[in-house]
Design an enzyme around this catalytic site. Structure first.
Site, short mmCIF file in Angstrom:
data_model
loop_
_atom_site.label_atom_id
_atom_site.label_comp_id
_atom_site.label_asym_id
_atom_site.label_seq_id
_atom_site.Cartn_x
_atom_site.Cartn_y
_atom_site.Cartn_z
N THR A 11 0.83 -1.21 0.00
CA THR A 11 0.00 0.00 0.00
C THR A 11 0.87 1.27 0.00
O THR A 11 0.70 2.16 -0.84
CB THR A 11 -0.91 0.00 1.26
OG1 THR A 11 -1.66 -1.21 1.27
CG2 THR A 11 -1.86 1.19 1.25
N VAL A 12 1.81 1.36 0.94
CA VAL A 12 2.59 2.59 1.08
C VAL A 12 3.65 2.71 -0.02
O VAL A 12 3.79 3.77 -0.65
CB VAL A 12 3.24 2.68 2.49
CG1 VAL A 12 4.00 3.99 2.63
CG2 VAL A 12 2.16 2.56 3.58
N GLU A 126 8.07 10.41 9.47
CA GLU A 126 6.81 11.17 9.52
C GLU A 126 5.58 10.28 9.29
O GLU A 126 4.54 10.45 9.93
CB GLU A 126 6.85 12.28 8.45
CG GLU A 126 5.66 13.20 8.45
CD GLU A 126 5.51 13.97 9.76
OE1 GLU A 126 6.31 14.86 10.02
OE2 GLU A 126 4.56 13.67 10.51
N GLY A 131 -0.57 8.95 9.26
CA GLY A 131 -0.50 8.98 7.79
C GLY A 131 0.01 10.29 7.22
O GLY A 131 1.16 10.65 7.39
N ASP A 198 -2.08 -0.29 17.92
CA ASP A 198 -1.53 0.58 16.87
C ASP A 198 -1.51 2.03 17.37
O ASP A 198 -0.50 2.72 17.25
CB ASP A 198 -2.36 0.44 15.59
CG ASP A 198 -1.89 1.38 14.50
OD1 ASP A 198 -0.85 1.09 13.88
OD2 ASP A 198 -2.55 2.41 14.26
N LYS A 202 1.76 4.53 18.27
CA LYS A 202 1.90 5.87 17.70
C LYS A 202 2.00 6.92 18.82
O LYS A 202 2.76 7.88 18.73
CB LYS A 202 0.72 6.18 16.78
CG LYS A 202 0.70 5.33 15.51
CD LYS A 202 -0.62 5.50 14.81
CE LYS A 202 -0.71 4.72 13.51
NZ LYS A 202 -2.07 4.67 12.98
P1 NAP Z 1 1.74 -3.96 2.85
O1 NAP Z 1 0.70 -3.44 1.94
O2 NAP Z 1 1.51 -5.25 3.55
O3 NAP Z 1 3.11 -4.06 2.01
C1 NAP Z 1 4.28 -4.64 2.51
C2 NAP Z 1 5.28 -4.80 1.39
O4 NAP Z 1 6.51 -5.25 1.94
C3 NAP Z 1 4.88 -5.81 0.32
O5 NAP Z 1 5.25 -5.34 -0.94
C4 NAP Z 1 5.70 -7.07 0.67
O6 NAP Z 1 6.09 -7.81 -0.45
C5 NAP Z 1 6.93 -6.43 1.28
N1 NAP Z 1 7.53 -7.30 2.30
C6 NAP Z 1 6.99 -7.65 3.48
N2 NAP Z 1 7.85 -8.42 4.17
C7 NAP Z 1 8.94 -8.55 3.40
C8 NAP Z 1 10.18 -9.23 3.54
N3 NAP Z 1 10.46 -9.95 4.64
N4 NAP Z 1 11.08 -9.13 2.55
C9 NAP Z 1 10.80 -8.42 1.45
N5 NAP Z 1 9.65 -7.74 1.25
C10 NAP Z 1 8.74 -7.83 2.22
O7 NAP Z 1 2.08 -2.91 3.99
P2 NAP Z 1 1.74 -1.33 4.00
O8 NAP Z 1 0.32 -1.13 4.36
O9 NAP Z 1 2.29 -0.72 2.77
O10 NAP Z 1 2.57 -0.86 5.28
C11 NAP Z 1 3.97 -0.68 5.23
C12 NAP Z 1 4.42 0.04 6.50
O11 NAP Z 1 3.79 1.32 6.55
C13 NAP Z 1 4.03 -0.64 7.80
O12 NAP Z 1 5.05 -0.42 8.75
C14 NAP Z 1 2.76 0.06 8.22
O13 NAP Z 1 2.52 0.01 9.61
C15 NAP Z 1 3.10 1.48 7.78
N6 NAP Z 1 1.95 2.35 7.54
C16 NAP Z 1 0.93 1.92 6.74
C17 NAP Z 1 -0.13 2.78 6.47
C18 NAP Z 1 -1.26 2.35 5.58
O14 NAP Z 1 -2.19 3.15 5.41
N7 NAP Z 1 -1.24 1.17 5.01
C19 NAP Z 1 -0.13 4.05 7.02
C20 NAP Z 1 0.93 4.46 7.83
C21 NAP Z 1 1.99 3.59 8.08
P3 NAP Z 1 5.03 -8.61 -1.36
O15 NAP Z 1 4.21 -7.53 -2.02
O16 NAP Z 1 5.84 -9.37 -2.33
O17 NAP Z 1 4.22 -9.43 -0.41
N1 HSE Z 2 -3.82 0.71 10.57
C1 HSE Z 2 -3.46 2.07 10.68
C2 HSE Z 2 -4.72 2.89 10.93
C3 HSE Z 2 -2.77 2.51 9.42
O1 HSE Z 2 -5.83 2.38 10.76
O2 HSE Z 2 -4.61 4.04 11.33
C4 HSE Z 2 -2.10 3.83 9.58
O3 HSE Z 2 -1.04 3.77 10.47
#
Ligand code: NAP
Ligand code: HSE
Length: 426
Positions: A11-12, A126, A131, A198, A202
């Protein structure tokens, strides 16, 4: 030219690349540098992707961490390991690091910031809190002149999305949670969202910066939203209030008070109108007074916005040879307040026998703990039963627990349905 390696294309990671592509010209003009995504790490090279570009895909982290051309590593894989090891290695290999990983920072922030300082490199994060809202830069820089006394925020988008849909549309908890997962808001394990962890992670990050004292997840009292029912939402509505999962940090004379729990807040409070996936953080400082930061707390582009802004700042730091200028800000070691000493008003919903003296006895049990009521609602339920909602005046949590113990032991009380704290947010 600055070369970037991105760990993760979920996603990110996808949002980061999309922004770097769609705003490439402006970003180049503003940073006076071309930023090139050179390599991207994923787990599964064969999985379909939502974005393409002239970057190389790899499933071997070493390809990025040991590439001498890469200046900045962006960690957006999430979780503790291997993210922690990758970040430490990137810093040791003289790369600046940007991460969105609150789990990792809340647990190992000190270790990572120390490593960044020793390497003379930047570690920016950040996107780890709220977000797209620029709250970390605000606390570290824009509000640095203040002695900050309170942070009260809605910092989990998933739970706010669920509570909003339950309250506005009367929808079912499980159905809305599934929707939040589909939209990419929820964590890989959504229990982390709904159980408040979560938000607690934060809050630990924010409070450490705001109060210049290291706070970890263990220091935060945590309660999630899974016990909140439609009935509680309806009673709150009757009281002119709404229920939000609040993250609260206060710097008081006795120490730091840290808690995450569902809270009843008046509908007139600015946080009451923060709905859906939106986040907001109320910050109080001795010089600035009350401020509020509002925006999208999760999702691909809002989170990508925070990551790309960090990238741009690090690019400027590289150009001016000033990386590592703002890293760890924890120069104090403040005590953490005990849960028993928290002081709030309480909502207590009880199922009781509908008989004479029951209300009078309840009043007596609370009076014995020196707690008085601000208001009472009673409704008939079933055969000779009643539901009573007691709203107390502010009292210490320890006293409330003492009273609840006697209430539970009272034979006319069939069940203590719920207990929710009030918060005026200031
Ligand atoms: P996600 O959609 O699950 O994506 C994770 C990515 O990392 C995928 O591309 C996955 O590869 C890759 N990955 C995971 N483990 C791996 C490993 N051991 N080796 C290599 N690649 C690996 O996660 P996300 O939602 O983008 O979140 C990423 C980070 O941002 C997290 O720390 C989350 O807490 C933070 N965050 C997320 C949001 C949000 O809105 N989603 C907001 C703020 C912060 P594959 O695609 O091949 O599986
Ligand atoms: N799971 C988190 C939320 C993503 O719902 O706020 C952003 O950190």
């Amino acid at each position: 030219m600055i070369n970037i390696g991105i760990l993760g294309l979920g996603t990110v990671g996808t949002g980061v690349i999309q922004i770097l592509q769609q705003n490439a010209e402006d970003i180049q003009t503003r940073t006076e540098s071309k930023i090139r995504v050179k390599k991207v790490l994923v787990r599964d090279l064969t999985a379909p992707r939502q974005i393409s570009g002239d970057f190389e895909m790899t499933d071997n982290a070493e390809d990025i961490l040991s590439d001498p051309e890469i200046d900045i590593v962006v960690e957006v894989i999430g979780g503790i390991e291997p993210a922690r090891t990758y970040i430490l290695k990137a810093l040791a290999n003289q790369k600046n690091v940007i991460t969105a990983n609150k789990d990792l920072l809340a647990e190992h922030g000190q270790e990572l910031l120390t490593a960044a300082k020793e390497a003379g490199k930047d570690l920016y994060f950040e996107a780890s809190v709220a977000g797209g809202i620029p709250i970390i830069a605000a606390l570290k820089q824009s509000l640095a002149a203040n002695r900050l006394t309170a942070l009260v925020g809605i910092i989990n988008g998933t739970t706010n999305y669920i509570l909003t849909a339950m309250s506005e549309q009367g929808r079912d908890y499980a159905e809305v949670l599934a929707e939040a997962q589909k939209l990419g808001y929820a964590e890989a394990n959504p229990a982390s969202d709904v159980e408040g962890l979560d938000a607690a992670r934060k809050l630990a990050i924010l409070a450490s910066i705001a109060f210049n004292s290291r706070v970890t997840l263990d220091d935060v009292y945590v309660e999630g939203i899974s016990k909140i029912t439609r009935e509680d939402i309806e009673y709150a509505n009757e009281l002119g209030c709404t229920i939000k999962l609040l993250a609260i940090a206060k710097h008081q004379d006795e120490g730091i008070e840290m808690r995450v729990h569902p809270a009843i807040i008046p509908k007139t409070h600015p946080l009451a109108s923060v709905n859906g996936v939106f986040n907001a953080i109320f910050v109080v400082g001795d010089a600035v007074g009350e401020t509020m930061f509002y925006g999208r707390g999760a999702g691909s582009l809002p989170t990508g916005s925070a990551v790309v802004s960090d990238i741009m700042q690090v690019v400027r730091n590289i150009q001016s040879n000033s990386t590592s200028a703002i890293n760890c800000t924890c120069y104090q070691d403040l005590p953490i307040k005990e849960t028993d000493s928290f002081t709030t008003a309480f909502y207590i919903r009880l199922l009781v026998k509908d008989e004479p003296r029951v209300l009078a006895t309840l009043a007596l049990l609370f009076a014995e703990a020196e707690i008085s009521f601000a208001s009472i609602i009673q409704k008939p339920r079933g055969h000779q039963e009643a539901e009573i909602v007691l709203v107390t005046h502010p009292c210490r949590e320890g006293k409330l627990q003492e009273a609840l113990e006697s209430v539970r032991a009272y034979s006319k009380v069939l069940n203590v349905q719920n207990m929710i704290r009030f918060e005026d947010g200031r």
